[in-house]
Design a protein around this motif. Structure first.
Motif, PDB file in Angstrom:
ATOM      1  N   SER A  59       0.827  -1.207   0.000  1.00 39.01           N
ATOM      2  CA  SER A  59       0.000   0.000   0.000  1.00 39.01           C
ATOM      3  C   SER A  59       0.861   1.257   0.000  1.00 39.01           C
ATOM      4  CB  SER A  59      -0.860   0.035   1.256  1.00 39.01           C
ATOM      5  OG  SER A  59      -1.710  -1.074   1.304  1.00 39.01           O
TER       6      SER A  59
ATOM      7  N   ARG B  56       7.808   3.329  10.413  1.00 37.08           N
ATOM      8  CA  ARG B  56       8.253   2.923  11.744  1.00 37.08           C
ATOM      9  C   ARG B  56       9.662   2.360  11.604  1.00 37.08           C
ATOM     10  NH1 ARG B  56       2.748  -0.138  12.195  1.00 37.08           N
ATOM     11  NH2 ARG B  56       1.391   1.554  12.852  1.00 37.08           N
TER      12      ARG B  56
ATOM     13  N   TYR C 246       5.537  -0.480   2.851  1.00 36.14           N
ATOM     14  CA  TYR C 246       4.637   0.539   2.269  1.00 36.14           C
ATOM     15  C   TYR C 246       5.428   1.345   1.242  1.00 36.14           C
ATOM     16  CZ  TYR C 246       0.971   0.231   5.897  1.00 36.14           C
ATOM     17  OH  TYR C 246      -0.058  -0.183   6.707  1.00 36.14           O
TER      18      TYR C 246
ATOM     19  N   GLU D 246      -8.529   1.415  -4.160  1.00 36.38           N
ATOM     20  CA  GLU D 246      -9.321   1.896  -3.030  1.00 36.38           C
ATOM     21  C   GLU D 246      -8.406   2.752  -2.194  1.00 36.38           C
ATOM     22  OE1 GLU D 246      -8.746   1.153   0.400  1.00 36.38           O
ATOM     23  OE2 GLU D 246      -6.930   0.069  -0.152  1.00 36.38           O
TER      24      GLU D 246
ATOM     25  N   ALA E 189      -8.463   5.017   1.842  1.00 33.37           N
ATOM     26  CA  ALA E 189      -9.268   5.353   3.020  1.00 33.37           C
ATOM     27  C   ALA E 189      -8.417   6.101   4.032  1.00 33.37           C
ATOM     28  CB  ALA E 189      -9.818   4.068   3.650  1.00 33.37           C
TER      29      ALA E 189
ATOM     30  N   TYR F  56      -4.346   5.835   3.413  1.00 33.55           N
ATOM     31  CA  TYR F  56      -3.809   4.546   2.971  1.00 33.55           C
ATOM     32  C   TYR F  56      -4.497   4.188   1.668  1.00 33.55           C
ATOM     33  CZ  TYR F  56      -2.216   3.901   7.813  1.00 33.55           C
ATOM     34  OH  TYR F  56      -1.615   4.046   9.034  1.00 33.55           O
ATOM     35  N   GLY F  57      -3.737   3.647   0.703  1.00 35.07           N
ATOM     36  CA  GLY F  57      -4.368   3.263  -0.556  1.00 35.07           C
ATOM     37  C   GLY F  57      -3.650   2.101  -1.225  1.00 35.07           C
TER      38      GLY F  57
ATOM     39  N   ASP G 266      -3.682  -6.490   3.259  1.00 29.24           N
ATOM     40  CA  ASP G 266      -3.798  -6.206   4.690  1.00 29.24           C
ATOM     41  C   ASP G 266      -4.359  -4.785   4.779  1.00 29.24           C
ATOM     42  OD1 ASP G 266      -3.386  -5.270   7.269  1.00 29.24           O
ATOM     43  OD2 ASP G 266      -1.395  -6.164   7.470  1.00 29.24           O
ATOM     44  N   ILE G 267      -5.679  -4.681   4.702  1.00 32.55           N
ATOM     45  CA  ILE G 267      -6.326  -3.359   4.671  1.00 32.55           C
ATOM     46  C   ILE G 267      -7.471  -3.339   5.677  1.00 32.55           C
ATOM     47  CG2 ILE G 267      -5.662  -2.942   2.271  1.00 32.55           C
ATOM     48  CD1 ILE G 267      -8.457  -3.638   1.380  1.00 32.55           C
TER      49      ILE G 267
END
Ligand code: 5GP
Length: 210
Positions: free
Chosen positions: A41, A48, A57, A76, A78, A85-86, A105-106
């Motif tokens: 994503s 982190r 990511y 998508e 959100a 996050y997309g 993992d969304i």
């Protein structure tokens, strides 16, 4: 020629409350299922420690993320805890067309959008914890988070769990190996769905006439 053809890949969405076990279940599945790849994503949150660009990511500035969204590059996207996050569209479409499965993992909003956009492709699994006590124990087990942080994560967990009914499959994650086996069974069953095997009508014709 009437040989068996290539199937379309499965979009396997694994969702859970934080502490629900999806990270370890995903990791084990990816290690043991060669045809399964993780959808990486884009996010506007900061990396982190130990997180790598392009592995965990794609880390984006809010402007870059907005530009990607405006170019319709996400399947998508959100908001979650003030960050965006997309799911980048191109790698998913390529994988499915090549018969490879994609693991997502969304969170629930992303799953809802994917399911609306690609109903025949998406298989959703929600992992529930065996109890709130166990969920809290797993959240505390993560390290030195403050009480405030634990309370915040529990609130997020409750919010995520309210959406369990959106999912095709719901598993209670009592033990790790059992849960991995159940997720694997769902994936394997989904691979043989008729809609994922567009070559079947010709194949069966060949069997019947050949
Ligand atoms: P974290 O910041 O802890 O890595 O992720 C926070 C939440 O965002 C998790 O529930 C995770 O599953 C979700 N998430 C990660 N990537 C995406 C995405 O591309 N789309 C959506 N909708 N949620 C995502």
């Amino acid at each position: 020629m009437s040989g068996a053809g290539m199937r379309r890949g499965v979009c396997l969405v694994l969702a859970a409350a934080p502490g629900g076990g999806k990270t370890s279940v995903s990791r084990r599945l990816l290690e043991t299922e060669p045809d399964l790849q993780l959808s990486i994503s884009a996010t506007t949150r900061a990396p982190r420690p130990a997180e790598q660009e392009g592995v965990h990511y794609y880390f984006k500035t809010p402007d870059d993320f907005a530009a990607m969204a405006a170019r319709d590059e996400f399947l998508e996207h959100a908001g979650f805890l003030g960050r965006r996050y997309g799911t980048p569209r191109a790698p998913v479409e390529a994988a499915l067309a090549e018969g490879r499965d994609v693991l997502f993992d969304i969170e629930w909003q992303g799953h809802r959008q994917l399911k609306a956009k690609m109903p025949a492709d998406v298989v959703g699994i929600f992992l529930l914890p065996p109890s709130m006590g166990e969920l809290e124990r797993r959240l505390r087990g993560r390290g030195q988070d403050s009480e405030e942080e634990i309370a915040r994560r529990l609130a997020v967990a409750r919010e995520e769990m309210r959406h369990w009914e959106d999912f095709d499959h719901v598993l209670v994650n009592r033990d790790f190996d059992g849960c991995v086996a159940e997720v694997r069974a769902v994936l394997h069953a989904a691979r043989s769905a008729r809609a994922r095997q567009p070559w079947l009508p010709r194949f069966v014709d060949g069997l019947l006439t050949g």
